[in-house]
Design a protein around this motif. Structure first.
Motif, PDB file in Angstrom:
ATOM      1  N   ALA A 168     -39.028  17.951 118.994  1.00  0.00           N
ATOM      2  CA  ALA A 168     -38.130  17.275 119.935  1.00  0.00           C
ATOM      3  C   ALA A 168     -38.184  15.767 119.740  1.00  0.00           C
ATOM      4  CB  ALA A 168     -38.498  17.644 121.372  1.00  0.00           C
ATOM      5  N   GLU A 169     -39.366  15.229 119.454  1.00  0.00           N
ATOM      6  CA  GLU A 169     -39.502  13.787 119.249  1.00  0.00           C
ATOM      7  C   GLU A 169     -38.748  13.347 118.004  1.00  0.00           C
ATOM      8  OE1 GLU A 169     -41.967  15.852 119.979  1.00  0.00           O
ATOM      9  OE2 GLU A 169     -42.304  15.174 122.059  1.00  0.00           O
ATOM     10  N   GLU A 170     -38.816  14.134 116.937  1.00  0.00           N
ATOM     11  CA  GLU A 170     -38.101  13.793 115.713  1.00  0.00           C
ATOM     12  C   GLU A 170     -36.590  13.914 115.908  1.00  0.00           C
ATOM     13  OE1 GLU A 170     -39.909  16.129 112.551  1.00  0.00           O
ATOM     14  OE2 GLU A 170     -41.869  15.653 113.404  1.00  0.00           O
ATOM     15  N   ARG A 171     -36.166  14.921 116.651  1.00  0.00           N
ATOM     16  CA  ARG A 171     -34.732  15.061 116.924  1.00  0.00           C
ATOM     17  C   ARG A 171     -34.218  13.871 117.725  1.00  0.00           C
ATOM     18  NH1 ARG A 171     -36.438  20.439 117.499  1.00  0.00           N
ATOM     19  NH2 ARG A 171     -36.499  20.382 119.782  1.00  0.00           N
ATOM     20  N   ARG A 172     -35.019  13.443 118.699  1.00  0.00           N
ATOM     21  CA  ARG A 172     -34.602  12.280 119.484  1.00  0.00           C
ATOM     22  C   ARG A 172     -34.466  11.039 118.604  1.00  0.00           C
ATOM     23  NH1 ARG A 172     -38.479  12.295 122.876  1.00  0.00           N
ATOM     24  NH2 ARG A 172     -39.678  10.518 122.126  1.00  0.00           N
ATOM     25  N   ALA A 173     -35.394  10.854 117.673  1.00  0.00           N
ATOM     26  CA  ALA A 173     -35.323   9.701 116.781  1.00  0.00           C
ATOM     27  C   ALA A 173     -34.076   9.761 115.898  1.00  0.00           C
ATOM     28  CB  ALA A 173     -36.583   9.622 115.920  1.00  0.00           C
ATOM     29  N   VAL A 174     -33.735  10.948 115.440  1.00  0.00           N
ATOM     30  CA  VAL A 174     -32.512  11.087 114.636  1.00  0.00           C
ATOM     31  C   VAL A 174     -31.299  10.656 115.449  1.00  0.00           C
ATOM     32  CG1 VAL A 174     -30.941  12.765 113.580  1.00  0.00           C
ATOM     33  CG2 VAL A 174     -33.394  12.863 113.082  1.00  0.00           C
ATOM     34  N   LEU A 175     -31.218  11.085 116.699  1.00  0.00           N
ATOM     35  CA  LEU A 175     -30.086  10.701 117.545  1.00  0.00           C
ATOM     36  C   LEU A 175     -30.036   9.192 117.743  1.00  0.00           C
ATOM     37  CD1 LEU A 175     -30.441  13.562 120.179  1.00  0.00           C
ATOM     38  CD2 LEU A 175     -28.614  13.347 118.479  1.00  0.00           C
ATOM     39  N   HIS A 176     -31.197   8.562 117.936  1.00  0.00           N
ATOM     40  CA  HIS A 176     -31.230   7.106 118.067  1.00  0.00           C
ATOM     41  C   HIS A 176     -30.798   6.406 116.781  1.00  0.00           C
ATOM     42  CE1 HIS A 176     -32.822   6.953 122.056  1.00  0.00           C
ATOM     43  NE2 HIS A 176     -34.019   7.391 121.763  1.00  0.00           N
ATOM     44  N   ALA A 177     -31.047   7.046 115.645  1.00  0.00           N
ATOM     45  CA  ALA A 177     -30.732   6.422 114.360  1.00  0.00           C
ATOM     46  C   ALA A 177     -29.251   6.517 113.998  1.00  0.00           C
ATOM     47  CB  ALA A 177     -31.568   7.074 113.253  1.00  0.00           C
ATOM     48  N   LEU A 178     -28.524   7.431 114.604  1.00  0.00           N
ATOM     49  CA  LEU A 178     -27.142   7.682 114.192  1.00  0.00           C
ATOM     50  C   LEU A 178     -26.261   6.441 114.169  1.00  0.00           C
ATOM     51  CD1 LEU A 178     -26.349  11.151 115.839  1.00  0.00           C
ATOM     52  CD2 LEU A 178     -27.113  10.641 113.501  1.00  0.00           C
ATOM     53  N   PRO A 179     -26.232   5.603 115.223  1.00  0.00           N
ATOM     54  CA  PRO A 179     -25.329   4.443 115.169  1.00  0.00           C
ATOM     55  C   PRO A 179     -25.713   3.443 114.084  1.00  0.00           C
ATOM     56  CG  PRO A 179     -26.746   4.331 117.098  1.00  0.00           C
ATOM     57  CD  PRO A 179     -26.933   5.698 116.512  1.00  0.00           C
ATOM     58  N   HIS A 180     -26.963   3.488 113.630  1.00  0.00           N
ATOM     59  CA  HIS A 180     -27.403   2.578 112.575  1.00  0.00           C
ATOM     60  C   HIS A 180     -27.112   3.112 111.177  1.00  0.00           C
ATOM     61  CE1 HIS A 180     -29.473   0.211 115.591  1.00  0.00           C
ATOM     62  NE2 HIS A 180     -30.212   1.247 115.948  1.00  0.00           N
ATOM     63  N   LEU A 181     -27.017   4.444 111.051  1.00  0.00           N
ATOM     64  CA  LEU A 181     -26.981   5.032 109.714  1.00  0.00           C
ATOM     65  C   LEU A 181     -25.687   5.757 109.363  1.00  0.00           C
ATOM     66  CD1 LEU A 181     -30.588   6.569 109.525  1.00  0.00           C
ATOM     67  CD2 LEU A 181     -29.808   4.299 108.814  1.00  0.00           C
ATOM     68  N   VAL A 182     -24.919   6.180 110.355  1.00  0.00           N
ATOM     69  CA  VAL A 182     -23.725   6.993 110.088  1.00  0.00           C
ATOM     70  C   VAL A 182     -22.506   6.284 110.661  1.00  0.00           C
ATOM     71  CG1 VAL A 182     -22.652   9.260 110.314  1.00  0.00           C
ATOM     72  CG2 VAL A 182     -25.151   9.066 110.224  1.00  0.00           C
ATOM     73  N   SER A 183     -21.574   5.940 109.793  1.00  0.00           N
ATOM     74  CA  SER A 183     -20.413   5.171 110.248  1.00  0.00           C
ATOM     75  C   SER A 183     -19.293   6.046 110.785  1.00  0.00           C
ATOM     76  CB  SER A 183     -19.871   4.308 109.098  1.00  0.00           C
ATOM     77  OG  SER A 183     -19.504   5.132 107.999  1.00  0.00           O
ATOM     78  N   GLY A 184     -19.204   7.288 110.327  1.00  0.00           N
ATOM     79  CA  GLY A 184     -18.125   8.174 110.749  1.00  0.00           C
ATOM     80  C   GLY A 184     -18.613   9.293 111.645  1.00  0.00           C
ATOM     81  N   PRO A 185     -17.770  10.291 111.893  1.00  0.00           N
ATOM     82  CA  PRO A 185     -18.115  11.367 112.836  1.00  0.00           C
ATOM     83  C   PRO A 185     -18.914  12.506 112.229  1.00  0.00           C
ATOM     84  CG  PRO A 185     -15.870  11.635 112.073  1.00  0.00           C
ATOM     85  CD  PRO A 185     -16.372  10.366 111.439  1.00  0.00           C
ATOM     86  N   ASP A 186     -19.435  12.341 111.003  1.00  0.00           N
ATOM     87  CA  ASP A 186     -20.087  13.447 110.303  1.00  0.00           C
ATOM     88  C   ASP A 186     -21.279  14.022 111.062  1.00  0.00           C
ATOM     89  OD1 ASP A 186     -18.249  12.811 108.410  1.00  0.00           O
ATOM     90  OD2 ASP A 186     -19.668  12.047 106.929  1.00  0.00           O
ATOM     91  N   ALA A 187     -21.934  13.222 111.871  1.00  0.00           N
ATOM     92  CA  ALA A 187     -23.145  13.675 112.561  1.00  0.00           C
ATOM     93  C   ALA A 187     -22.870  14.183 113.974  1.00  0.00           C
ATOM     94  CB  ALA A 187     -24.179  12.552 112.600  1.00  0.00           C
ATOM     95  N   LEU A 188     -21.621  14.341 114.343  1.00  0.00           N
ATOM     96  CA  LEU A 188     -21.313  14.825 115.692  1.00  0.00           C
ATOM     97  C   LEU A 188     -21.931  16.180 116.021  1.00  0.00           C
ATOM     98  CD1 LEU A 188     -17.633  13.777 116.502  1.00  0.00           C
ATOM     99  CD2 LEU A 188     -19.724  13.101 117.687  1.00  0.00           C
ATOM    100  N   PRO A 189     -22.080  17.091 115.057  1.00  0.00           N
ATOM    101  CA  PRO A 189     -22.733  18.364 115.409  1.00  0.00           C
ATOM    102  C   PRO A 189     -24.139  18.185 115.984  1.00  0.00           C
ATOM    103  CG  PRO A 189     -21.579  18.609 113.331  1.00  0.00           C
ATOM    104  CD  PRO A 189     -21.512  17.146 113.687  1.00  0.00           C
ATOM    105  N   LEU A 190     -24.842  17.132 115.601  1.00  0.00           N
ATOM    106  CA  LEU A 190     -26.172  16.889 116.144  1.00  0.00           C
ATOM    107  C   LEU A 190     -26.074  16.460 117.609  1.00  0.00           C
ATOM    108  CD1 LEU A 190     -27.843  14.969 113.166  1.00  0.00           C
ATOM    109  CD2 LEU A 190     -27.413  17.424 113.469  1.00  0.00           C
ATOM    110  N   VAL A 191     -25.117  15.598 117.902  1.00  0.00           N
ATOM    111  CA  VAL A 191     -24.894  15.169 119.284  1.00  0.00           C
ATOM    112  C   VAL A 191     -24.504  16.363 120.145  1.00  0.00           C
ATOM    113  CG1 VAL A 191     -23.418  13.760 120.776  1.00  0.00           C
ATOM    114  CG2 VAL A 191     -24.264  12.825 118.607  1.00  0.00           C
ATOM    115  N   GLU A 192     -23.604  17.184 119.634  1.00  0.00           N
ATOM    116  CA  GLU A 192     -23.140  18.346 120.396  1.00  0.00           C
ATOM    117  C   GLU A 192     -24.284  19.323 120.660  1.00  0.00           C
ATOM    118  OE1 GLU A 192     -20.141  19.499 117.694  1.00  0.00           O
ATOM    119  OE2 GLU A 192     -18.650  18.060 118.444  1.00  0.00           O
TER     120      GLU A 192
END
Length: 272
Positions: free
Chosen positions: A107-131
């Protein structure tokens, strides 16, 4: 292998508006350099160097993925999220790598990935993780999911449901990035908020103060006119789910009154 747990509280180390997702990476780096103890600082710098020297995915698990798993023990819970975000940046993690860490991580690693998204992914490709995070009962994941990346890329329908999920799960709406801008003049959001307030009042539960706040931001409805004012405007109604009220159905991942269907979250992966 991780196991389901009751949703933990949002960590005090990350007050609303100051999460790694909303902080420039150079500021995060300086903060860790300044506040980590000497041993942790040495480990952190070595982890960044290793990630930069061996970016991407290599074999069953990359060196930098191992460092993500170690970050909590090495840096302490207060600084682990920031350390993991910076390691992900040094590793130049792409959406595929981020998804791998998210679905295989704790869970801690998943949370870090979510925090990293605005820094690392410019488009909507990572939306499945948010969902996926928004379907969980972990309030820390829900809070991380409604950050700047969601504000930029969730469509109107999904974003409204994310706001309702925060109210339903007891996540403060201060965690919702772009709330004021996206809520303004949103008639459908105002309707959904009114339905939720009516449902809680009918069940004898106080309406969270955050609901009134969001409704006011829409500028479309008088919050005191939703239902019986004595039931809705209880000044002691907590932002989160009150302990004295009936417990919400924990098998229900969609907020009440939204008409959403249940979709199970992805099975959890390894646990550090």
């Amino acid at each position: 292998m991780t196991h389901p747990h009751a949703a933990p509280a949002i960590p005090e180390a990350e007050p609303a508006g100051t999460t790694p997702a909303r902080t420039p990476l150079d500021v995060l780096h300086r903060h860790l350099d300044t506040h980590l103890e000497a041993t942790a600082r040495v480990w952190f710098r070595r982890a960044l160097d290793e990630a930069a020297a061996h970016p991407g995915t290599h074999g069953p698990i990359s060196v930098w993925e191992l460092r993500l798993a170690e970050a909590g023990r090495r840096c302490g819970g207060r600084y682990a999220d920031a350390a993991r975000v910076l390691i992900l940046r040094a590793a130049r993690a792409d959406p595929e790598s981020l998804a791998r860490v998210y679905f295989q991580g704790t869970a801690e690693e998943r949370r870090a990935v979510l925090h990293a998204l605005p820094h690392l992914v410019s488009g909507p490709d990572a939306l499945p993780l948010v969902e996926d995070a928004l379907r969980t009962h972990d309030t820390r994941l829900v809070a991380a999911a409604v950050g700047p990346y969601a504000a930029r890329h969730l469509d109107a329908h999904a974003w409204r449901h994310a706001v309702l999920k925060c109210l339903f799960a007891g996540v403060p709406v201060d965690e919702v990035a772009g709330l004021e801008q996206r809520a303004r003049a949103d008639a459908e959001l105002a309707r959904m908020l009114g339905d939720y307030a009516t449902e809680r009042t009918a069940a004898g539960r106080p309406v969270p103060r955050d609901l009134h706040r969001v409704l006011t931001l829409t500028g479309l409805t008088d919050p005191t006119a939703l239902t019986d004012p004595t039931a809705v405007t209880d000044p002691n109604a907590p932002t989160s789910t009150d302990s004295g009220a009936p417990t919400p159905d924990l098998h229900r991942t969609d907020p009440p009154g939204t008409g959403g269907s249940h979709r199970p979250a992805h099975p959890h992966g390894k646990e550090s």
